[in-house]
Design an enzyme around this catalytic site. Structure first.
Site, PDB file in Angstrom:
ATOM      1  N   CYS A 142       0.830  -1.213   0.000  1.00 47.01           N
ATOM      2  CA  CYS A 142       0.000   0.000   0.000  1.00 47.01           C
ATOM      3  C   CYS A 142       0.867   1.267   0.000  1.00 47.01           C
ATOM      4  O   CYS A 142       1.546   1.561   0.986  1.00 47.01           O
ATOM      5  CB  CYS A 142      -0.908  -0.032   1.232  1.00 47.01           C
ATOM      6  SG  CYS A 142      -1.801   1.486   1.574  1.00 47.01           S
TER       7      CYS A 142
ATOM      8  N   CYS B 197       0.040   3.825   2.711  1.00 45.94           N
ATOM      9  CA  CYS B 197       0.484   3.298   4.012  1.00 45.94           C
ATOM     10  C   CYS B 197       1.959   3.623   4.233  1.00 45.94           C
ATOM     11  O   CYS B 197       2.363   4.019   5.334  1.00 45.94           O
ATOM     12  CB  CYS B 197       0.282   1.784   4.087  1.00 45.94           C
ATOM     13  SG  CYS B 197      -1.429   1.242   3.950  1.00 45.94           S
TER      14      CYS B 197
END
Length: 103
Positions: free
Chosen positions: A29, A32
């Site tokens: 991600c 993230c």
């Protein structure tokens, strides 16, 4: 931030005597990865909180239990309950406001 797993979640997060910030993330991600240094900065600046990371790919049942369907997803726990949540990438100032709201 220390990475934890489902089997230690209850003891490290739910039974903690202080508020705990949990970053639900995945290695693949992009947002993230961008949020990680922000949370690390907040960890250094907020000694009265615990900070942990939970990989949703490795802990799917735990993520589902806390309705983590979008990442990054930061959940703040206090007294064994999820009391605040931030979904998506947010700047440090916004994240700090959330932490200030649960002190």
């Amino acid at each position: 931030m220390e990475k934890i797993y489902e089997e230690e979640f209850e003891q490290r997060v739910l039974q903690a005597d202080y508020p705990v910030v949990v970053d639900f993330y995945a290695d693949w991600c992009g947002p993230c990865k961008m949020l990680s240094p922000i949370l690390e900065q907040l960890e250094r600046e907020n000694d009265d909180f615990g900070f942990f990371k939970v990989n949703v790919d490795e802990n799917g049942d735990l993520a589902a239990r806390y309705h983590v369907f979008t990442i990054p997803n930061v959940v703040i726990f206090k007294g064994g309950k999820a009391i605040a949540q931030s979904i998506g990438l947010r700047p440090a100032e916004e994240m700090q406001k959330i932490l200030n709201g649960v002190k």
